[in-house]
Design a protein around this motif. Structure first.
Motif, PDB file in Angstrom:
ATOM      1  N   CYS A  91      -9.201  11.986  22.080  1.00  0.00           N
ATOM      2  CA  CYS A  91      -8.762  13.091  21.202  1.00  0.00           C
ATOM      3  C   CYS A  91      -9.862  14.098  20.894  1.00  0.00           C
ATOM      4  N   GLY A  92     -11.119  13.801  21.258  1.00  0.00           N
ATOM      5  CA  GLY A  92     -12.191  14.746  20.964  1.00  0.00           C
ATOM      6  C   GLY A  92     -12.339  14.975  19.475  1.00  0.00           C
ATOM      7  N   GLU A  93     -12.256  16.238  19.062  1.00  0.00           N
ATOM      8  CA  GLU A  93     -12.372  16.592  17.651  1.00  0.00           C
ATOM      9  C   GLU A  93     -11.019  16.670  16.953  1.00  0.00           C
ATOM     10  N   GLY A  94      -9.944  16.343  17.671  1.00  0.00           N
ATOM     11  CA  GLY A  94      -8.657  16.147  17.019  1.00  0.00           C
ATOM     12  C   GLY A  94      -7.711  17.318  16.936  1.00  0.00           C
TER      13      GLY A  94
ATOM     14  N   ASP B 298     -11.087   7.976  20.571  1.00  0.00           N
ATOM     15  CA  ASP B 298     -12.143   8.659  21.305  1.00  0.00           C
ATOM     16  C   ASP B 298     -13.387   7.782  21.258  1.00  0.00           C
ATOM     17  N   ILE B 299     -14.334   8.039  22.149  1.00  0.00           N
ATOM     18  CA  ILE B 299     -15.575   7.269  22.187  1.00  0.00           C
ATOM     19  C   ILE B 299     -16.631   7.853  21.254  1.00  0.00           C
ATOM     20  N   SER B 300     -16.429   9.101  20.829  1.00  0.00           N
ATOM     21  CA  SER B 300     -17.436   9.798  20.030  1.00  0.00           C
ATOM     22  C   SER B 300     -17.237   9.569  18.535  1.00  0.00           C
ATOM     23  N   ASP B 301     -18.261   9.035  17.869  1.00  0.00           N
ATOM     24  CA  ASP B 301     -18.201   8.862  16.413  1.00  0.00           C
ATOM     25  C   ASP B 301     -18.023  10.201  15.704  1.00  0.00           C
ATOM     26  N   ALA B 302     -18.776  11.215  16.158  1.00  0.00           N
ATOM     27  CA  ALA B 302     -18.686  12.530  15.525  1.00  0.00           C
ATOM     28  C   ALA B 302     -17.307  13.141  15.735  1.00  0.00           C
ATOM     29  N   GLY B 303     -16.729  12.940  16.916  1.00  0.00           N
ATOM     30  CA  GLY B 303     -15.391  13.447  17.183  1.00  0.00           C
ATOM     31  C   GLY B 303     -14.340  12.793  16.305  1.00  0.00           C
ATOM     32  N   ILE B 304     -14.461  11.485  16.115  1.00  0.00           N
ATOM     33  CA  ILE B 304     -13.528  10.757  15.254  1.00  0.00           C
ATOM     34  C   ILE B 304     -13.613  11.270  13.820  1.00  0.00           C
ATOM     35  N   GLU B 305     -14.833  11.472  13.348  1.00  0.00           N
ATOM     36  CA  GLU B 305     -15.021  11.970  11.978  1.00  0.00           C
ATOM     37  C   GLU B 305     -14.421  13.361  11.817  1.00  0.00           C
ATOM     38  N   LYS B 306     -14.601  14.198  12.816  1.00  0.00           N
ATOM     39  CA  LYS B 306     -14.038  15.544  12.739  1.00  0.00           C
ATOM     40  C   LYS B 306     -12.511  15.519  12.796  1.00  0.00           C
ATOM     41  N   THR B 307     -11.966  14.585  13.560  1.00  0.00           N
ATOM     42  CA  THR B 307     -10.502  14.435  13.600  1.00  0.00           C
ATOM     43  C   THR B 307      -9.978  14.071  12.215  1.00  0.00           C
ATOM     44  N   LYS B 308     -10.657  13.154  11.548  1.00  0.00           N
ATOM     45  CA  LYS B 308     -10.240  12.749  10.198  1.00  0.00           C
ATOM     46  C   LYS B 308     -10.322  13.926   9.221  1.00  0.00           C
ATOM     47  N   ILE B 309     -11.398  14.706   9.330  1.00  0.00           N
ATOM     48  CA  ILE B 309     -11.564  15.862   8.432  1.00  0.00           C
ATOM     49  C   ILE B 309     -10.472  16.898   8.682  1.00  0.00           C
ATOM     50  N   LEU B 310     -10.203  17.176   9.957  1.00  0.00           N
ATOM     51  CA  LEU B 310      -9.185  18.166  10.307  1.00  0.00           C
ATOM     52  C   LEU B 310      -7.802  17.719   9.839  1.00  0.00           C
ATOM     53  N   ALA B 311      -7.519  16.428   9.990  1.00  0.00           N
ATOM     54  CA  ALA B 311      -6.228  15.899   9.535  1.00  0.00           C
ATOM     55  C   ALA B 311      -6.112  15.988   8.021  1.00  0.00           C
ATOM     56  N   HIS B 312      -7.205  15.670   7.319  1.00  0.00           N
ATOM     57  CA  HIS B 312      -7.200  15.746   5.846  1.00  0.00           C
ATOM     58  C   HIS B 312      -6.950  17.180   5.379  1.00  0.00           C
TER      59      HIS B 312
ATOM     60  N   ALA C  95      -5.366  19.448   6.935  1.00  0.00           N
ATOM     61  CA  ALA C  95      -3.988  19.827   7.275  1.00  0.00           C
ATOM     62  C   ALA C  95      -2.960  19.044   6.460  1.00  0.00           C
ATOM     63  N   GLY C  96      -3.423  18.024   5.727  1.00  0.00           N
ATOM     64  CA  GLY C  96      -2.514  17.220   4.919  1.00  0.00           C
ATOM     65  C   GLY C  96      -1.617  16.308   5.729  1.00  0.00           C
ATOM     66  N   VAL C  97      -2.128  15.837   6.868  1.00  0.00           N
ATOM     67  CA  VAL C  97      -1.336  14.953   7.723  1.00  0.00           C
ATOM     68  C   VAL C  97      -2.106  13.668   7.998  1.00  0.00           C
ATOM     69  N   LYS C  98      -1.397  12.683   8.528  1.00  0.00           N
ATOM     70  CA  LYS C  98      -2.001  11.393   8.837  1.00  0.00           C
ATOM     71  C   LYS C  98      -2.122  11.225  10.344  1.00  0.00           C
ATOM     72  N   VAL C  99      -3.330  10.908  10.795  1.00  0.00           N
ATOM     73  CA  VAL C  99      -3.569  10.545  12.187  1.00  0.00           C
ATOM     74  C   VAL C  99      -4.314   9.218  12.181  1.00  0.00           C
ATOM     75  N   LYS C 100      -3.747   8.226  12.827  1.00  0.00           N
ATOM     76  CA  LYS C 100      -4.418   6.918  12.926  1.00  0.00           C
ATOM     77  C   LYS C 100      -5.426   7.004  14.076  1.00  0.00           C
ATOM     78  N   VAL C 101      -6.690   7.202  13.743  1.00  0.00           N
ATOM     79  CA  VAL C 101      -7.695   7.433  14.767  1.00  0.00           C
ATOM     80  C   VAL C 101      -8.730   6.304  14.766  1.00  0.00           C
ATOM     81  N   PHE C 102      -9.145   5.881  15.944  1.00  0.00           N
ATOM     82  CA  PHE C 102     -10.107   4.793  16.051  1.00  0.00           C
ATOM     83  C   PHE C 102     -11.015   5.032  17.252  1.00  0.00           C
ATOM     84  N   LYS C 103     -12.098   4.268  17.293  1.00  0.00           N
ATOM     85  CA  LYS C 103     -13.072   4.398  18.370  1.00  0.00           C
ATOM     86  C   LYS C 103     -12.762   3.417  19.495  1.00  0.00           C
ATOM     87  N   ALA C 104     -12.759   3.911  20.727  1.00  0.00           N
ATOM     88  CA  ALA C 104     -12.561   3.042  21.886  1.00  0.00           C
ATOM     89  C   ALA C 104     -13.098   3.730  23.125  1.00  0.00           C
ATOM     90  N   ASP C 105     -13.503   2.914  24.078  1.00  0.00           N
ATOM     91  CA  ASP C 105     -13.960   3.397  25.375  1.00  0.00           C
ATOM     92  C   ASP C 105     -12.763   3.435  26.317  1.00  0.00           C
TER      93      ASP C 105
END
Length: 276
Positions: free
Chosen positions: A115-118, A135-149, A151-161
């Motif tokens: 998902c990259g930055e989400g 996504d494999i990127s910690d920074a990308g996962i964090e940005k996805t969470k911020i972007l979802a927050h 936007a007021g929506v829920k995205v179940k995002v986790f780290k995986a290779d």
């Protein structure tokens, strides 16, 4: 961890072309022991893990199902740490095609692979899909969470290779844009079979991949873990599915600050009843 280890022992054994009996012989064990590992009835002794990892030529972390961190997995980790969004926040055109083909008139489970930055994950959540992303990127996962927050929506995002992770539940839509070139050629059939098996009847896959063209110079990023596809290769995985679109485009890109071009294949395919 138990199920991941069992699946990985089976997967890596098959990739090495070994039978259960041949693997057991290398370990000085019975094939019944290997069979029980692969069906998650028992676990191998901790002292055997280094030997197993050596036979499979993977790290113990990878064998256990953890994303390997002994070397950088993506060149974008540092880019994603910057304040802005490297890829922007506008959804890709393929998101709109998914929305048109399978609108969320009922609860539909969607997985965004890499998902990259989400930006695409958040778009899908905003229009009503039940979105999971990794996504494999910690920074990308964090940005996805911020972007979802925001936007007021829920995205179940986790780290995986991408190379290690296998689906264990079904989705209605699998989506991936600009990521699947990280799957090495020898893993593609096994990974795509897993994706297809974990797609609900009438579900769809919306994927694109970078393809190699001799007349297009390599992109300036020169990603060390990437392996481009060849024209038409993506489509061969969907001979038993309904193809809504299979296309190839060449486009200009300036993502690195250096003007360059890419060639890309795209597929929108649907699993009909009785197909995998």
């Amino acid at each position: 961890m138990k199920n991941e280890l069992s699946k990985n022992i089976c997967r890596y054994r098959k990739e090495k072309g070994l039978t259960q009996e041949e693997l057991a012989q290398k370990l000085g064990l019975t094939f019944q022991a290997v069979s029980k590992w692969e069906t998650a009835q028992t676990l191998p002794d901790l002292t055997i893990l280094p030997q197993l990892a050596g036979i499979f030529e993977v790290s113990i972390d990878r064998l256990l199902g953890f994303a390997a961190q002994e070397k950088p997995v993506t060149i974008y980790e540092e880019e994603y740490k910057s304040p802005g969004y490297y890829w922007g926040i506008q959804p890709s055109k393929m998101c709109l095609e998914v929305l048109e083909l399978m609108p969320p008139v009922k609860r539909l489970k969607l997985l965004d692979i890499g998902c990259g930055e989400g930006k695409d994950s958040v778009f899908f959540a905003k229009v009503g899909y039940d979105v999971t992303a990794f996504d494999i990127s910690d920074a990308g996962i964090e940005k996805t969470k911020i972007l979802a927050h925001k936007a007021g929506v829920k995205v179940k995002v986790f780290k995986a290779d991408l190379l290690d992770y296998r689906l264990d539940c079904k989705f209605d839509i699998l989506f991936s844009s600009g990521v699947l070139h990280y799957i090495k050629p020898q893993y593609r059939t096994e990974i795509f079979n897993n994706y297809k098996e974990h797609t609900n009847p009438n579900g769809i896959h919306a994927f694109n991949v970078f393809v190699k063209k001799t007349f297009i110079p390599p992109a300036p990023e020169r990603e060390p873990t990437a392996a481009k596809w060849i024209t038409g290769e993506l489509f061969t995985h969907y001979a038993d599915w309904l193809i809504h679109e299979c296309s190839e485009v060449i486009f200009d890109c300036n993502s690195s600050g250096i003007s360059h071009r890419h060639a890309m294949n795209k597929i929108l395919a649907q699993r009909l009843e009785g197909e995998i």
